[in-house]
Scaffold this motif. Structure first.
Motif, PDB file in Angstrom:
ATOM      1  N   GLN A 289       0.825  -1.206   0.000  1.00  0.00           N
ATOM      2  CA  GLN A 289       0.000   0.000   0.000  1.00  0.00           C
ATOM      3  C   GLN A 289       0.856   1.251   0.000  1.00  0.00           C
ATOM      4  O   GLN A 289       0.519   2.254  -0.644  1.00  0.00           O
ATOM      5  N   GLY A 290       1.984   1.201   0.692  1.00  0.00           N
ATOM      6  CA  GLY A 290       2.889   2.339   0.693  1.00  0.00           C
ATOM      7  C   GLY A 290       3.431   2.628  -0.697  1.00  0.00           C
ATOM      8  O   GLY A 290       3.497   3.790  -1.128  1.00  0.00           O
ATOM      9  N   LYS A 291       3.802   1.576  -1.421  1.00  0.00           N
ATOM     10  CA  LYS A 291       4.290   1.732  -2.792  1.00  0.00           C
ATOM     11  C   LYS A 291       3.190   2.274  -3.702  1.00  0.00           C
ATOM     12  O   LYS A 291       3.428   3.118  -4.571  1.00  0.00           O
ATOM     13  N   ILE A 292       1.982   1.765  -3.515  1.00  0.00           N
ATOM     14  CA  ILE A 292       0.841   2.225  -4.316  1.00  0.00           C
ATOM     15  C   ILE A 292       0.582   3.706  -4.081  1.00  0.00           C
ATOM     16  O   ILE A 292       0.344   4.475  -5.028  1.00  0.00           O
ATOM     17  N   ASN A 293       0.654   4.115  -2.840  1.00  0.00           N
ATOM     18  CA  ASN A 293       0.447   5.529  -2.517  1.00  0.00           C
ATOM     19  C   ASN A 293       1.520   6.402  -3.160  1.00  0.00           C
ATOM     20  O   ASN A 293       1.243   7.515  -3.638  1.00  0.00           O
ATOM     21  N   GLU A 294       2.764   5.915  -3.157  1.00  0.00           N
ATOM     22  CA  GLU A 294       3.850   6.646  -3.816  1.00  0.00           C
ATOM     23  C   GLU A 294       3.569   6.790  -5.316  1.00  0.00           C
ATOM     24  O   GLU A 294       3.800   7.844  -5.911  1.00  0.00           O
ATOM     25  N   MET A 295       3.077   5.702  -5.904  1.00  0.00           N
ATOM     26  CA  MET A 295       2.748   5.719  -7.329  1.00  0.00           C
ATOM     27  C   MET A 295       1.691   6.772  -7.631  1.00  0.00           C
ATOM     28  O   MET A 295       1.785   7.511  -8.618  1.00  0.00           O
ATOM     29  N   ARG A 296       0.679   6.847  -6.808  1.00  0.00           N
ATOM     30  CA  ARG A 296      -0.402   7.805  -7.047  1.00  0.00           C
ATOM     31  C   ARG A 296       0.118   9.242  -7.028  1.00  0.00           C
ATOM     32  O   ARG A 296      -0.331  10.088  -7.800  1.00  0.00           O
ATOM     33  N   LYS A 297       1.068   9.515  -6.166  1.00  0.00           N
ATOM     34  CA  LYS A 297       1.650  10.859  -6.106  1.00  0.00           C
ATOM     35  C   LYS A 297       2.398  11.174  -7.406  1.00  0.00           C
ATOM     36  O   LYS A 297       2.345  12.303  -7.907  1.00  0.00           O
TER      37      LYS A 297
ATOM     38  N   ALA B 204       5.740   3.705 -12.359  1.00  0.00           N
ATOM     39  CA  ALA B 204       4.969   4.911 -12.676  1.00  0.00           C
ATOM     40  C   ALA B 204       5.172   5.306 -14.139  1.00  0.00           C
ATOM     41  O   ALA B 204       4.220   5.687 -14.830  1.00  0.00           O
ATOM     42  N   LYS B 205       6.407   5.202 -14.623  1.00  0.00           N
ATOM     43  CA  LYS B 205       6.683   5.504 -16.026  1.00  0.00           C
ATOM     44  C   LYS B 205       5.914   4.552 -16.933  1.00  0.00           C
ATOM     45  O   LYS B 205       5.318   4.965 -17.937  1.00  0.00           O
ATOM     46  N   MET B 206       5.913   3.288 -16.568  1.00  0.00           N
ATOM     47  CA  MET B 206       5.209   2.280 -17.353  1.00  0.00           C
ATOM     48  C   MET B 206       3.709   2.557 -17.384  1.00  0.00           C
ATOM     49  O   MET B 206       3.068   2.498 -18.439  1.00  0.00           O
ATOM     50  N   LEU B 207       3.141   2.875 -16.229  1.00  0.00           N
ATOM     51  CA  LEU B 207       1.704   3.134 -16.150  1.00  0.00           C
ATOM     52  C   LEU B 207       1.323   4.394 -16.927  1.00  0.00           C
ATOM     53  O   LEU B 207       0.296   4.426 -17.612  1.00  0.00           O
ATOM     54  N   LYS B 208       2.152   5.417 -16.855  1.00  0.00           N
ATOM     55  CA  LYS B 208       1.868   6.645 -17.610  1.00  0.00           C
ATOM     56  C   LYS B 208       1.847   6.359 -19.116  1.00  0.00           C
ATOM     57  O   LYS B 208       1.020   6.908 -19.848  1.00  0.00           O
ATOM     58  N   GLN B 209       2.746   5.493 -19.557  1.00  0.00           N
ATOM     59  CA  GLN B 209       2.778   5.132 -20.977  1.00  0.00           C
ATOM     60  C   GLN B 209       1.512   4.370 -21.375  1.00  0.00           C
ATOM     61  O   GLN B 209       0.973   4.575 -22.466  1.00  0.00           O
TER      62      GLN B 209
ATOM     63  N   ILE C  26       1.887   9.803 -10.381  1.00  0.00           N
ATOM     64  CA  ILE C  26       0.975   9.844 -11.522  1.00  0.00           C
ATOM     65  C   ILE C  26       0.179  11.140 -11.554  1.00  0.00           C
ATOM     66  O   ILE C  26      -0.075  11.713 -12.607  1.00  0.00           O
ATOM     67  N   GLY C  27      -0.208  11.617 -10.371  1.00  0.00           N
ATOM     68  CA  GLY C  27      -0.970  12.859 -10.316  1.00  0.00           C
ATOM     69  C   GLY C  27      -2.471  12.611 -10.397  1.00  0.00           C
ATOM     70  O   GLY C  27      -2.929  11.467 -10.476  1.00  0.00           O
ATOM     71  N   PRO C  28      -3.266  13.686 -10.397  1.00  0.00           N
ATOM     72  CA  PRO C  28      -4.730  13.570 -10.409  1.00  0.00           C
ATOM     73  C   PRO C  28      -5.235  12.844 -11.659  1.00  0.00           C
ATOM     74  O   PRO C  28      -4.703  13.022 -12.746  1.00  0.00           O
ATOM     75  N   LEU C  29      -6.270  12.040 -11.473  1.00  0.00           N
ATOM     76  CA  LEU C  29      -6.862  11.287 -12.565  1.00  0.00           C
ATOM     77  C   LEU C  29      -8.369  11.503 -12.590  1.00  0.00           C
ATOM     78  O   LEU C  29      -8.969  11.854 -11.583  1.00  0.00           O
ATOM     79  N   SER C  30      -8.951  11.271 -13.744  1.00  0.00           N
ATOM     80  CA  SER C  30     -10.401  11.392 -13.849  1.00  0.00           C
ATOM     81  C   SER C  30     -10.904  10.445 -14.926  1.00  0.00           C
ATOM     82  O   SER C  30     -10.118   9.890 -15.707  1.00  0.00           O
ATOM     83  N   GLY C  31     -12.197  10.247 -14.980  1.00  0.00           N
ATOM     84  CA  GLY C  31     -12.799   9.437 -16.024  1.00  0.00           C
ATOM     85  C   GLY C  31     -12.301   8.007 -16.036  1.00  0.00           C
ATOM     86  O   GLY C  31     -12.100   7.378 -14.994  1.00  0.00           O
ATOM     87  N   LYS C  32     -12.067   7.475 -17.240  1.00  0.00           N
ATOM     88  CA  LYS C  32     -11.662   6.090 -17.395  1.00  0.00           C
ATOM     89  C   LYS C  32     -10.272   5.828 -16.803  1.00  0.00           C
ATOM     90  O   LYS C  32      -9.995   4.725 -16.319  1.00  0.00           O
ATOM     91  N   ALA C  33      -9.409   6.835 -16.832  1.00  0.00           N
ATOM     92  CA  ALA C  33      -8.071   6.677 -16.248  1.00  0.00           C
ATOM     93  C   ALA C  33      -8.173   6.423 -14.749  1.00  0.00           C
ATOM     94  O   ALA C  33      -7.418   5.622 -14.188  1.00  0.00           O
TER      95      ALA C  33
ATOM     96  N   ALA D  81      -5.433  -2.334  -7.293  1.00  0.00           N
ATOM     97  CA  ALA D  81      -5.045  -3.629  -7.848  1.00  0.00           C
ATOM     98  C   ALA D  81      -4.287  -3.454  -9.156  1.00  0.00           C
ATOM     99  O   ALA D  81      -3.304  -4.144  -9.424  1.00  0.00           O
ATOM    100  N   SER D  82      -4.742  -2.517  -9.981  1.00  0.00           N
ATOM    101  CA  SER D  82      -4.072  -2.269 -11.259  1.00  0.00           C
ATOM    102  C   SER D  82      -2.675  -1.694 -11.035  1.00  0.00           C
ATOM    103  O   SER D  82      -1.700  -2.134 -11.659  1.00  0.00           O
ATOM    104  N   ILE D  83      -2.575  -0.726 -10.152  1.00  0.00           N
ATOM    105  CA  ILE D  83      -1.264  -0.138  -9.847  1.00  0.00           C
ATOM    106  C   ILE D  83      -0.316  -1.201  -9.307  1.00  0.00           C
ATOM    107  O   ILE D  83       0.874  -1.230  -9.652  1.00  0.00           O
ATOM    108  N   ALA D  84      -0.850  -2.100  -8.488  1.00  0.00           N
ATOM    109  CA  ALA D  84      -0.014  -3.168  -7.931  1.00  0.00           C
ATOM    110  C   ALA D  84       0.537  -4.077  -9.027  1.00  0.00           C
ATOM    111  O   ALA D  84       1.665  -4.564  -8.929  1.00  0.00           O
ATOM    112  N   ARG D  85      -0.236  -4.295 -10.080  1.00  0.00           N
ATOM    113  CA  ARG D  85       0.265  -5.120 -11.186  1.00  0.00           C
ATOM    114  C   ARG D  85       1.458  -4.458 -11.858  1.00  0.00           C
ATOM    115  O   ARG D  85       2.433  -5.126 -12.227  1.00  0.00           O
ATOM    116  N   TYR D  86       1.397  -3.153 -12.048  1.00  0.00           N
ATOM    117  CA  TYR D  86       2.514  -2.433 -12.662  1.00  0.00           C
ATOM    118  C   TYR D  86       3.739  -2.462 -11.745  1.00  0.00           C
ATOM    119  O   TYR D  86       4.878  -2.585 -12.208  1.00  0.00           O
TER     120      TYR D  86
END
Length: 332
Positions: free
Chosen positions: A23-31, A64-69, A33-40, A47-52
């Motif tokens: 969860q700590g890693k996931i929270n770091e990822m969210r920071k 984070a780079k992979m997910l942004k791509q 990636i930045g704000p998201l909306s809609g389908k993103a 769960a999706s972030i954890a897969r990345y």
């Protein structure tokens, strides 16, 4: 065999983190990636972030780079907008389809028959593959993230495959569908396929390569494994099962059209941020003998409930010598 989840460990070269660390890693990822909306926002569940993160061995910056791509790719390619009518021509021979059964671990099964290739268009083939992946994910059970590929090589020759398509397929799957493949069984591949597989190995990530197993209908070990993984009454006869029902494109088209109706609600659903699968050894951790640290005792398929010996033949050998085909142990 048991796994201690009370401390950070490694599974070969893959880290295993306790839920709090995840969860700590996931929270770091969210920071990052930045704000998201809609389908993103829907896509970027915990769960999706954890897969990345798992795909990048819990390295937050790389993940984070992979997910942004992927988010950029999804915004441009719009895979969730592909419908049956867009790919029906590619699908008509039954070269790829979602089976109407799942394996004993609840994983969606995609059946592939390369000998039924009916297209020279790389763009069309990839679009249909993406549609199949999105559909398979749409139909995953709530507690399951991965799928199984059953690849039937009956009637195959080298004219049925393309290095270009293979390279693009590997790129899309590895970069934009990380940790979705649990196991790929290449069933009865001919000898002429082995050099090709060796040639494409460099474009496959180690984790992907290790999920590929060769199986043979006359091999007793393979038969036992298929029995362990599938209900034989539902499994197609091409893979050693008892179902002799042929593929019917008209019935399949109706199934897919019904699934297409589910897509809008899938992308407007509310997600639960806390629903992250515990990172225990899972069914995607399959060792091949080509790994320097692999041994017969290490060739296992792990699930969150048990550890099941795969015993399936790997690309570098035509038979297996494992005796304990059904060994299992609880994961604590």
């Amino acid at each position: 065999m048991s796994v201690d989840l009370k401390k950070t460990a490694t599974n070969g070269h893959e880290k295993i983190l306790i839920p709090q660390e995840q969860q700590g890693k996931i929270n770091e990822m969210r920071k990052l990636i930045g704000p998201l909306s809609g389908k993103a926002l829907v896509y970027c569940s915990d769960a999706s972030i954890a897969r990345y993160l798992r795909a990048r061995n819990w390295n937050v910056k790389k993940a984070a780079k992979m997910l942004k791509q992927t988010l950029k790719w999804r915004e441009e390619y719009k895979p969730e907008q592909i419908r049956w009518e867009d790919v029906a021509q590619e699908a008509e021979t039954g070269k790829i389809y979602r089976s109407n059964y799942i394996d004993k671990h609840g994983r969606t099964v995609l059946v592939m028959r390369p000998a039924r290739q009916n297209s020279k268009s790389t763009k069309g083939q990839i679009k249909y593959l993406v549609y199949c992946m999105e559909n398979a994910i749409l139909n995953l059970q709530q507690d399951q993230e991965q799928m199984v590929w059953l690849i039937d090589f009956q009637g195959f020759n080298m004219s049925h495959i393309s290095i270009k398509v293979t390279r693009e397929t590997a790129h899309v799957l590895q970069e934009h569908y990380p940790e979705r493949l649990g196991l790929a069984i290449l069933y009865n591949p001919p000898k002429i396929f082995e050099p090709f597989f060796t040639m494409v190995k460099p474009i496959l990530e180690t984790k992907t390569y290790n999920k590929v197993k060769f199986g043979y209908s006359e091999d007793q070990n393979t038969k036992k494994i298929m029995e362990d993984l599938f209900d034989l009454d539902h499994l197609e006869s091409a893979f050693g099962g008892n179902d002799t029902t042929p593929f019917d494109i008209n019935k399949y088209a109706e199934r897919m059209k019904e699934d297409d109706k589910k897509i809008p609600s899938f992308w407007t659903r509310e997600t639960s941020p806390s629903s992250v699968p515990i990172d225990v050894p899972s069914l995607d951790s399959i060792k091949l003998d080509t790994d320097s640290d692999a041994s017969d005792n290490e060739k296992i398929v792990r699930s969150s409930d048990s550890v099941v010996d795969t015993g399936l033949v790997n690309p570098d050998q035509n038979s297996t010598n494992q005796e304990d085909l059904n060994a299992s142990a609880a994961v604590h």
